[in-house]
Design a protein around this motif. Structure first.
Motif, PDB file in Angstrom:
ATOM      1  N   GLY A   1       0.790  -1.225   0.000  1.00 49.54           N
ATOM      2  CA  GLY A   1       0.000   0.000   0.000  1.00 49.54           C
ATOM      3  C   GLY A   1       0.823   1.276   0.000  1.00 49.54           C
ATOM      4  N   THR A   2       2.129   1.149  -0.088  1.00 50.29           N
ATOM      5  CA  THR A   2       2.977   2.348  -0.074  1.00 50.29           C
ATOM      6  C   THR A   2       2.749   3.174  -1.332  1.00 50.29           C
ATOM      7  N   CYS A   3       2.513   4.480  -1.162  1.00 51.41           N
ATOM      8  CA  CYS A   3       2.157   5.352  -2.290  1.00 51.41           C
ATOM      9  C   CYS A   3       3.054   6.571  -2.366  1.00 51.41           C
ATOM     10  N   LEU A   4       4.252   6.402  -2.830  1.00 47.59           N
ATOM     11  CA  LEU A   4       5.183   7.510  -2.934  1.00 47.59           C
ATOM     12  C   LEU A   4       5.248   8.008  -4.362  1.00 47.59           C
ATOM     13  N   ARG A   5       5.361   9.311  -4.510  1.00 43.22           N
ATOM     14  CA  ARG A   5       5.599   9.858  -5.840  1.00 43.22           C
ATOM     15  C   ARG A   5       7.080   9.700  -6.181  1.00 43.22           C
ATOM     16  N   MET A   6       7.354   9.640  -7.476  1.00 38.46           N
ATOM     17  CA  MET A   6       8.756   9.656  -7.896  1.00 38.46           C
ATOM     18  C   MET A   6       9.301  11.072  -7.712  1.00 38.46           C
ATOM     19  N   LEU A   7      10.625  11.197  -7.720  1.00 39.42           N
ATOM     20  CA  LEU A   7      11.251  12.513  -7.594  1.00 39.42           C
ATOM     21  C   LEU A   7      11.419  13.120  -8.976  1.00 39.42           C
ATOM     22  N   PRO A   8      11.437  14.448  -9.068  1.00 40.21           N
ATOM     23  CA  PRO A   8      11.701  15.077 -10.371  1.00 40.21           C
ATOM     24  C   PRO A   8      12.971  14.546 -11.047  1.00 40.21           C
ATOM     25  N   SER A   9      14.028  14.288 -10.265  1.00 36.98           N
ATOM     26  CA  SER A   9      15.275  13.768 -10.849  1.00 36.98           C
ATOM     27  C   SER A   9      15.082  12.417 -11.516  1.00 36.98           C
ATOM     28  N   ASP A  10      14.170  11.625 -10.976  1.00 38.48           N
ATOM     29  CA  ASP A  10      13.995  10.260 -11.477  1.00 38.48           C
ATOM     30  C   ASP A  10      13.576  10.239 -12.945  1.00 38.48           C
ATOM     31  N   PHE A  11      13.058  11.367 -13.417  1.00 32.73           N
ATOM     32  CA  PHE A  11      12.549  11.384 -14.793  1.00 32.73           C
ATOM     33  C   PHE A  11      13.624  11.720 -15.816  1.00 32.73           C
TER      34      PHE A  11
END
Lengths: 366, 608
Positions: free
Chosen positions: B122-132
């Motif tokens: 159920g963990t709901c973390l957004r990715m980081l801007p750097s990850d893109f």
């Protein structure tokens, strides 16, 4: 300007709170003596009913608080002594702390039975308005109708602001209350007060002449049958179909009720009936302590400390555990009957500290 | 309504991605069909309880333990993975995957209505801007053709759909931005006592590694789990938590049943059945026991002309004789969507003869390095959700040029994952001849101090990590079994070294006892630069049909439309060119909302 005499209104709302609460220990007893595996349907039904009773109790407290009254929950007369007699206009019957059984469900059907008369009779009601409503002459539905009439009459006479002069900040809101049959209503005027009362009546008896509880109208929830009809589904082992009429038997799918897969709890257990020093006695005393502490927490929550309601939920889980232990204790060495939760009131002065006790109550004991 | 067998959209897979796309398109009035390989099950709570009972009765509580194996739609199991013998990783013949290694692929998924969200944490973390844009920033991995800001509105939709609980003021770190005045639908899940103690004991602590000093903090984890609605959500409209499907009063709040993985007994945790129920109420048709076997397309235009599927009647295909145990059918639609999960999507495209060479390649997971030990005092292990906090501070930094970033997941369930506690602790105590009061005391003293870390190590896309198919490997219905080739690189191993060092320093800081000890016979054990390492799969499968700018470098474009098949959309983690260090479901759900928008635009244009 003379201040409004709300004493009778307060008394009736207090009666309403006690009434909604009084059905909960019997429902819990039936619930604790079955389990979700062998009696899934009944377990779900009873759970959903007592959750709604808790909602009703909360709604009644909100109405009382909204009109400037104070729910009096931590007091010796709050819990009836079981078996207790319910005395309505059309019927009298006993309700006790008994295991899940046909007699138990029959008693539940009696409690929730809809009033024959749904129509309001002009004039006759007004005459009795400022007299205390004697439940002996009404069904539950009629009792609440009379409270509604009282409120309407008071507002007509004194205006909404004077009537609803309670502290709005102590209302129980959706933030504090969940999982119990719908959203709780914050009461601050006539409309919300009447709405709250309508929920209590419709979930119990059915929304005006139907088997449904109005939840779809109120909460946009899936259509559920009202309490009375849910108990009937258990009693007859068959579900209602959409379009079934209240006066006819259900025509939906059959359900299996395992009347035998039930813990054989002794009827109306009392702590003092179990031998001193026995496991049954120790746990029964603990349960009574727990329940009394719990009532205190509810009292504090409904009288201004609404954030404490969430802590009360933790105590409900504790109740489940202690009840389960109790139901595993024979009442005596030679008996095949099991002990059970007695729901007896213990006065504040005699309450003790336990590992499960929340800080706010521990502080009070010192 | 639809003509016989003709729909506006056909979706393969009734998981969260398929559910979101179906629900969104049905909302716009389109006719949608979902084909689901798993068994027919209704949405009643009684049916869900069958899963619960299967779980209770199963002695080995792996993620798929409540969800019975189905020979018509087999699932990979964690127990399929073999160990190491004489220093060589073994690959057995059992199990759904055919694995060639060199490293074991240890993650699994569920083929049933609701998909893997049935057993997810159920963990709901957004990715980081750097990850893109990792290729641009760090010279490793790939760039996405979109960025974090593009995805922001869709993240909000995903957080709404799943019902994410978090306090916004704690979640803006490492560049994660939120729309002004945004709050999550529900306030954070209470942090465990363990979280709070660890937080207290590491106030002002730092992590020192390779001449860099890092500050770090224990932070509450946003999760798809019901908590108190935030009255400020949605401009003051608030939020109504969605309880169990078929039993809406149940699951209105997390009760701390501590069984989230593999199954929440009250459905306080989000699962895709909640979205599917809404979709069905809007008229979406779900046909279960229908395993898509081939996507038929026009050789010249690439246009998809139908999906062939095998519809099976009985649960156990092996009961049937050779002649006829399924009916082969074809369904036709205006638009097609594959939402069968990263591996199955790739497998299906390969089985259909799709030419794009990226299909199946770039298979990624999050290798999870586990470390574990004892806190200096009792911290109440085995209460609450599997994880309520983590340490996100090492998710980003210039160091990513040289080693993988990681996210630290703090585990509330003692050493359950790494060692199998508390059963393992019991066996241990019994072997010491303890019984009665001594046994209870020994267990209580130990078990109540246990906690573990899961370091989610970022993995990069590599063409050699891939899903392929071969005539030799088929299941009972004659569909292909996925063949997996998989490995991790030095970049990831360097990340693991850093993680191990973090763990060591952490236990020292809190004056706890580091009890991490790796068994060289366990699958996933390796030695690197003199250090022993052991990692498991996080259950995240991604990359097998990545998003990109051309058909040479990717399978789908940024609309999530196949480069070579314009009426086919792919959804799911397979689209992700990088994983970052976040559990991918939230990002995937956001992408699915976006894909639904794109498909809707297509269908609107067709009408005109």
């Amino acid at each position: 300007m003379p201040s409004i005499n709300k004493i009778e209104l307060f008394k009736n709302l207090q009666t309403a709170i006690e009434l909604e609460h009084s059905t909960i220990p019997p429902y819990l007893a039936a619930y604790f003596t079955i389990n979700q595996d062998t009696n899934a349907f009944s377990w779900s039904v009873i759970r959903s009913v007592f959750m709604e009773e808790m909602l009703h109790m909360t709604l009644a407290c909100n109405v009382l608080n909204a009109v400037g009254g104070h729910p009096f929950i931590d007091n010796p007369t709050f819990i009836p002594e079981y078996p207790t007699e319910f005395n309505f206009a059309d019927r009298k019957f006993d309700v006790g702390i008994v295991k899940f059984s046909k007699p138990a469900i029959e008693a539940f059907l009696e409690i929730e039975k809809p009033s024959e008369q749904k129509l309001r009779v002009e004039g006759e009601h007004l005459k009795n308005l400022m007299q205390p409503i004697n439940l002996e002459e009404k069904t539950i539905g009629e009792f609440y109708q009379a409270i509604k009439d009282q409120l309407i009459h008071l507002v007509e006479e004194y205006g909404e602001e004077e009537v609803f002069n309670g502290d709005s900040s102590i209302q129980i809101t959706a933030k504090h209350y969940y999982g119990g049959g719908g959203k709780v209503i914050e009461v601050h005027n006539l409309e919300t007060a009447l709405f709250a009362i309508d929920i209590i009546v419709d979930q119990g008896e059915g929304a005006s002449g139907t088997i449904y509880d109005g939840d779809e109208t109120f909460f946009g929830q899936e259509q559920e049958v009202a309490h009375f009809y849910r108990f009937n589904e258990i009693y007859l082992g068959q579900k209602y179909n959409e379009g079934d009429h209240p006066n006819e038997n259900p025509t939906g799918e059959k359900v299996t009720i395992n009347w035998d897969a039930v813990i054989d709890m002794v009827d109306n257990p009392k702590a003092s009936n179990f031998p001193e020093g026995s496991a049954a006695r120790i746990k029964a005393d603990e349960f009574n302590q727990l329940y009394s502490h719990f009532l205190r927490l509810l009292h504090l929550a409904f009288n201004g400390q609404s954030h404490l309601l969430v802590k009360a939920i933790g105590m409900m889980y504790q109740m489940k555990y202690v009840a389960a232990e109790l139901l595993n204790c024979p009442t005596s060495d030679s008996s095949k009957k099991m002990a059970g939760p007695p729901f007896e009131y213990i006065p504040l002065a005699e309450r003790k500290q336990f590992h499960w006790l929340v800080e706010e109550l521990v502080v009070e004991l010192k | 309504m639809s003509k016989k067998n003709e729909y506006d959209v056909v979706i393969v897979g009734a998981g969260i991605s398929g559910g979101i796309v179906a629900n969104q398109l049905a909302e716009k009035g389109h006719n949608v069909l979902i084909l689901e390989a798993g068994v027919k099950k209704d949405f009643s709570f009684d049916t869900y309880r069958e899963y619960l009972n299967t779980y209770y009765e199963n002695t080995v509580k792996i993620p798929n333990s409540p969800y019975p194996q189905n020979s018509n739609a087999p699932q990979p199991l964690v127990t399929d993975v073999d160990g190491i013998k004489n220093g060589i990783q073994q690959f057995n013949e059992k199990g759904y995957f055919k694995q060639y290694g060199p490293a074991p692929f240890q993650s699994t998924y569920t083929r049933a209505k609701g998909g893997t969200t049935l057993h997810w944490l159920g963990t709901c973390l957004r990715m980081l801007p750097s990850d893109f844009k990792e290729q641009d920033l760090f010279g490793i991995g790939k760039n996405w053709p979109i960025n974090y800001y593009d995805l922001m509105p869709y993240y909000r939709m995903a957080e709404h759909e799943i019902g994410v609980s978090a306090n916004i003021e704690e979640q803006s770190y490492l560049g994660i931005a939120f729309q002004k005045d945004y709050v999550f639908p529900m306030t954070k899940i209470p942090q465990s006592y363990l979280d709070k103690q660890l937080s207290k004991w590491t106030k002002n602590a730092v992590f020192e590694y390779e001449e860099e000093t890092f500050n770090y903090k224990v932070v509450s984890t946003p999760q798809g789990r019901n908590s108190n609605p935030n009255p400020k959500y949605n401009n003051g409209e608030g939020y109504q938590p969605i309880g169990a499907v078929g039993n809406p009063d149940l699951g209105q709040r997390c009760e701390g049943n501590s069984a989230c993985v593999p199954i929440c007994p009250v459905q306080a945790k989000y699962n895709a059945l909640k979205t599917l129920q809404k979709a069905v109420n809007k008229g979406v048709v779900i046909k279960a026991q229908c395993v898509a076997s081939e996507i038929m397309y026009d050789d010249n235009t690439g246009e998809i002309i139908g999906i062939k599927y095998k519809e099976y009647d009985d649960f156990d295909a092996l009961k049937y004789d050779e002649n006829c145990f399924y009916k082969e059918k074809i369904v036709v639609a205006k638009r097609y969507v594959l939402a069968a999960h990263a591996v199955e999507n790739a497998k299906l495209m390969l089985a259909s003869g799709f030419k794009n060479k990226n299909i199946g390649q770039n298979l990624m997971d999050h290798p999870v390095l586990l470390t574990w030990g004892l806190a200096p005092e009792k911290i109440g292990a085995f209460r609450g959700p599997g994880s309520t906090s983590g340490i996100p501070s090492l998710r980003d930094g210039a160091f990513r040029k040289n080693r993988s970033a990681f996210r630290v997941e703090i585990g509330n369930w003692g050493w359950n994952w790494p060692t199998g506690s508390p059963s393992a602790d019991l066996s241990d105590a019994l072997s010491k001849q303890l019984f009665g009061k001594d046994l209870r005391k020994a267990l209580l003293d130990k078990v109540q101090k246990e906690f573990r870390f899961g370091f989610l190590i970022e993995q990069q896309a590599l063409s050699n990590n891939c899903v392929t198919i071969n005539e030799q490997y088929k299941d009972a219905l004659g569909n292909y079994r996925p063949i997996i080739n998989y490995n991790i690189t030095d970049h990831e191993k360097e990340g693991m070294l850093a993680a191990k060092s973090f763990s060591k320093q952490f236990f020292k800081t809190i004056k706890g006892e580091n009890k991490t000890k790796y068994d060289s016979n366990n699958g996933g054990y390796i030695e690197y630069k003199g250090e022993s390492l052991w990692w498991q799969g996080a259950g995240h499968l991604a990359g097998t049909h990545i998003m990109g700018t051309t058909k040479e470098n990717s399978v789908v474009n940024k609309e999530q439309r196949c480069h070579e098949h314009s009426n086919l959309f792919l959804v799911g983690c397979g689209n992700m060119p990088t994983m970052g260090t976040s559990n991918p479901t939230l990002t995937m759900a956001a992408l699915s909302f976006w894909a639904a928008e794109n498909i809707n635009k297509d269908l609107e244009q067709l009408k005109n």
